[in-house]
Every structure is written in structure tokens, then in C-alpha cells.
Design a protein around this motif. Structure first.
Motif, PDB file in Angstrom:
ATOM      1  N   ILE A 115       0.835  -1.195   0.000  1.00 29.56           N
ATOM      2  CA  ILE A 115       0.000   0.000   0.000  1.00 29.56           C
ATOM      3  C   ILE A 115       0.869   1.244   0.000  1.00 29.56           C
ATOM      4  O   ILE A 115       2.059   1.189   0.312  1.00 29.56           O
ATOM      5  CB  ILE A 115      -0.953   0.025   1.226  1.00 29.56           C
ATOM      6  N   SER A 116       0.274   2.379  -0.345  1.00 28.50           N
ATOM      7  CA  SER A 116       1.022   3.636  -0.352  1.00 28.50           C
ATOM      8  C   SER A 116       1.322   4.075   1.083  1.00 28.50           C
ATOM      9  O   SER A 116       0.628   3.686   2.028  1.00 28.50           O
ATOM     10  CB  SER A 116       0.226   4.725  -1.067  1.00 28.50           C
ATOM     11  N   LEU A 117       2.354   4.898   1.238  1.00 26.05           N
ATOM     12  CA  LEU A 117       2.668   5.437   2.567  1.00 26.05           C
ATOM     13  C   LEU A 117       1.546   6.303   3.098  1.00 26.05           C
ATOM     14  O   LEU A 117       1.311   6.360   4.311  1.00 26.05           O
ATOM     15  CB  LEU A 117       3.972   6.246   2.499  1.00 26.05           C
ATOM     16  N   ASN A 118       0.839   6.973   2.204  1.00 22.44           N
ATOM     17  CA  ASN A 118      -0.306   7.778   2.641  1.00 22.44           C
ATOM     18  C   ASN A 118      -1.379   6.898   3.269  1.00 22.44           C
ATOM     19  O   ASN A 118      -1.945   7.241   4.311  1.00 22.44           O
ATOM     20  CB  ASN A 118      -0.901   8.542   1.455  1.00 22.44           C
ATOM     21  N   LEU A 119      -1.651   5.749   2.631  1.00 21.59           N
ATOM     22  CA  LEU A 119      -2.649   4.832   3.177  1.00 21.59           C
ATOM     23  C   LEU A 119      -2.150   4.191   4.463  1.00 21.59           C
ATOM     24  O   LEU A 119      -2.930   3.984   5.395  1.00 21.59           O
ATOM     25  CB  LEU A 119      -2.997   3.758   2.145  1.00 21.59           C
ATOM     26  N   TRP A 120      -0.840   3.893   4.527  1.00 24.92           N
ATOM     27  CA  TRP A 120      -0.281   3.348   5.772  1.00 24.92           C
ATOM     28  C   TRP A 120      -0.510   4.312   6.932  1.00 24.92           C
ATOM     29  O   TRP A 120      -0.938   3.909   8.018  1.00 24.92           O
ATOM     30  CB  TRP A 120       1.218   3.087   5.613  1.00 24.92           C
ATOM     31  N   LYS A 289       3.282  13.638   5.538  1.00 24.14           N
ATOM     32  CA  LYS A 289       3.725  13.441   4.157  1.00 24.14           C
ATOM     33  C   LYS A 289       4.717  12.283   4.126  1.00 24.14           C
ATOM     34  O   LYS A 289       5.395  12.006   5.128  1.00 24.14           O
ATOM     35  CB  LYS A 289       4.394  14.712   3.616  1.00 24.14           C
ATOM     36  N   PRO A 290       4.833  11.591   2.989  1.00 24.67           N
ATOM     37  CA  PRO A 290       5.733  10.441   2.909  1.00 24.67           C
ATOM     38  C   PRO A 290       7.167  10.739   3.325  1.00 24.67           C
ATOM     39  O   PRO A 290       7.827   9.890   3.937  1.00 24.67           O
ATOM     40  CB  PRO A 290       5.655  10.054   1.422  1.00 24.67           C
ATOM     41  N   VAL A 291       7.668  11.940   3.021  1.00 23.21           N
ATOM     42  CA  VAL A 291       9.053  12.252   3.344  1.00 23.21           C
ATOM     43  C   VAL A 291       9.298  12.195   4.849  1.00 23.21           C
ATOM     44  O   VAL A 291      10.398  11.867   5.303  1.00 23.21           O
ATOM     45  CB  VAL A 291       9.438  13.646   2.786  1.00 23.21           C
ATOM     46  N   PHE A 292       8.270  12.477   5.647  1.00 20.88           N
ATOM     47  CA  PHE A 292       8.402  12.434   7.101  1.00 20.88           C
ATOM     48  C   PHE A 292       7.942  11.093   7.679  1.00 20.88           C
ATOM     49  O   PHE A 292       8.460  10.650   8.716  1.00 20.88           O
ATOM     50  CB  PHE A 292       7.584  13.565   7.733  1.00 20.88           C
TER      51      PHE A 292
END
Length: 305
Positions: A115-120, A289-292
Motif C-alpha cells: 500500500i502507499s505510505l499515505n494509506l499506511w 507526508k511520505p518524506v516524514f
């Protein structure tokens, strides 16, 4: 002109007329409510139903500190949930993905979903939000505070209508929130806690990889979950905006003291706690955000691009 540019231009034109139209509608509602309050029948109705139902005698007075902390945590988690949910909905090419490590006690026969990091982040904070909600339900049931947000008499409905008219006329209803909420608040809190929150949880789980397959999984149709989940997010955002607006507009110092400092006085401690919580929530919005989130996600699974 690209398709994305055309879509942005269309949204700008829509906002250009929607915002003024909404302001005109609000002005008309206020004028209509003020006119209605001048009518003898409506004035008599408000006098008979000023806005608060009688609580059971065993209902505790005041707001305990644990309720304030849960209120802050709920708002903090909700920021992450809304932010990550919006990113899941609008991001076409996620910058990172997460996959659970299929080892240890959580080992399954099938391959874990990627899954995407956003969904995680969305699902991870959902777990914390749910745990906070369970603790909240246990405590209000154990202490008797449930009676403050659960209607216990049918007269809550005429009282709520009376409150709505008073709010719309900008002549606020008079009540002491340290002792009891007005009827419209009771109905709004009841719907939010016992209807909207469970629906958001179930529909979100239905769309997630955690939902069981087979006949059990078809109990809640995917089409129904998708149709309800986003409107529920809109409801929570709208509820929060109205809630905060009324808290600040009716009696900011007293209301914030009740919710954040668990005290019924004119001090500024509640306002200070509120300001700190706002800073934390703004920070949560920025770091969602994914970067964090990537370093944290890597602790619980495999992160890839």
C-alpha cells in the motif's frame, strides 16, 4: 492547455460564484430567523423550549481532565486522518509504498498487500483514533458522563429546533456548558460519536486490505463503503469547523477552560492549552507526508518507492 490546468480553472470559476452565493444564503438565513423570532408563535415556542433538556439526577457536574485530554487527542488524530485521507484520494503516483513483514505472530498464508505510505499513515492513525474512542466510551459509561451526549427525553427535539433558530438569528441560547449541553449539541455529539464514527471505521476497514475475504467480507458492499466514506470525512470537517466557530464565538475563555483546563472560571489556562494544541495540529498537518512518515513506516514494514 493541459487537462490539469483546465480542471483547476474550472474549480476556480466554481469557487468564484459559490463563495458569494454561500454568504448571501447565510445572510438570508439570519434575516429569516430574526423575522421568525418576532412572530408570537415562534417566540412562545422558544419560551416553552429554551434549549436544554433535563438531565438524569445522577449525571456528574463539570468536565473531568481525562475528557479534555481525550478531546485533544481526538482532534490531533483527526488532523492526520483527514490529511492522509485526502492525499490517498488525490495522489495519483505515491512517492512511497509500505508492505507488512510477513514474520512472527502476524505471519499469514497470503502475501501482505503493498500500500502507499499515505494509506499506511491513514490506517495507522485510525488504530490510535479507534483506541482513543474505545477508552472514551468506557470512561463515559463508567462515570455517568454518557448522559451529557445521549438524549434521554423526547423533548430534546423541540429544544434542538429552538436552539437552531436562536443560533441562526445570532442571538445565542443561554446555557451553562459546564453543567449541560444544549439540545442541538447533544444531538450533534450523539450522531458524531455513535453514528458517524462507527460508520467511518467500518467503511474505512471495508476498503482496506485488512477486511476479510469471502462471504463475511461481502456483508458490507464495497460500493456502499466508497459511497459513504468520503462524505463522512466531509461531515467530520464540517462538524469541526462549526464546533470551533461556536466555541470561540459564544464564550471563548469559558468554553476553552471547560474543554482544555477542566475548570469553570475566567482564567486563561484553557486558552493557552488550546493555542499549544493548535501548534501541534498544524505541525501534524505539515509532517503528514511520505518524506516524514517513511522512517516511522520502515519500523513496521518494508518501505519501497
Amino acid at each position: 492547455m493541459s487537462a490539469q490546468t483546465k480542471k483547476s480553472a474550472t474549480r476556480s470559476r466554481q469557487l468564484a460564484w459559490m463563495v458569494p452565493a454561500a454568504l448571501v444564503a447565510l445572510v438570508l438565513v439570519v434575516l429569516l430567523a430574526r423575522w421568525a423570532r418576532e412572530q408570537p408563535a415562534v417566540a412562545g415556542f422558544i419560551a416553552d423550549y429554551p434549549g436544554t433538556s433535563e438531565l438524569p439526577e445522577t449525571t456528574p457536574v463539570g468536565l473531568p481532565a481525562w475528557l479534555g485530554w481525550q478531546h485533544v487527542l481526538n482532534a490531533f488524530f483527526l488532523v492526520f486522518i483527514v490529511r492522509s485521507g485526502w492525499l490517498v484520494r488525490t495522489t495519483q503516483r505515491p512517492k512511497g509504498h509500505w508492505q507488512r513483514r510477513n514474520t512472527g505472530r502476524l505471519r499469514t498464508k497470503g502475501k501482505p498487500a503493498r500500500i502507499s505510505l499515505n494509506l499506511w499513515l491513514h490506517l495507522a492513525v485510525d488504530v490510535l483514533w479507534t483506541l482513543n474512542g474505545v477508552v472514551f466510551l468506557v470512561l463515559i459509561l463508567a462515570t455517568g458522563h454518557w448522559a451529557r451526549i445521549v438524549p434521554t427525553s423526547w423533548d430534546v427535539f423541540p429544544h434542538a429546533l429552538s436552539v437552531a433558530i436562536q443560533y441562526a438569528s445570532l442571538d445565542w441560547p443561554v446555557h451553562d456548558s459546564w453543567v449541560t449541553y444544549n439540545a442541538l449539541q447533544v444531538l450533534a455529539y450523539f450522531v458524531t460519536v455513535f453514528v458517524a464514527a462507527p460508520l467511518a471505521l467500518v467503511t474505512g476497514l471495508r476498503m482496506s486490505p485488512a477486511w476479510p475475504k469471502g462471504a463475511v467480507g461481502r456483508v458490507v458492499p464495497m460500493s456502499l463503503a466508497r459511497a459513504l466514506h468520503f462524505p463522512l470525512m466531509v461531515y467530520f470537517v464540517a462538524f469541526t469547523v462549526v464546533h470551533v466557530t461556536l466555541v470561540l464565538a459564544t464564550d471563548a475563555v469559558a468554553n476553552l477552560n471547560h474543554m482544555y483546563a477542566a475548570r469553570d472560571d475566567g482564567g486563561w489556562l484553557g486558552l493557552v492549552f488550546f493555542a499549544v494544541s493548535l501548534v501541534l495540529m498544524v505541525g501534524a498537518w505539515v509532517v503528514a507526508k511520505p518524506v516524514f512518515t517513511q522512517p516511522v513506516a520502515a519500523l513496521t514494514g518494508k518501505v519501497t518507492r
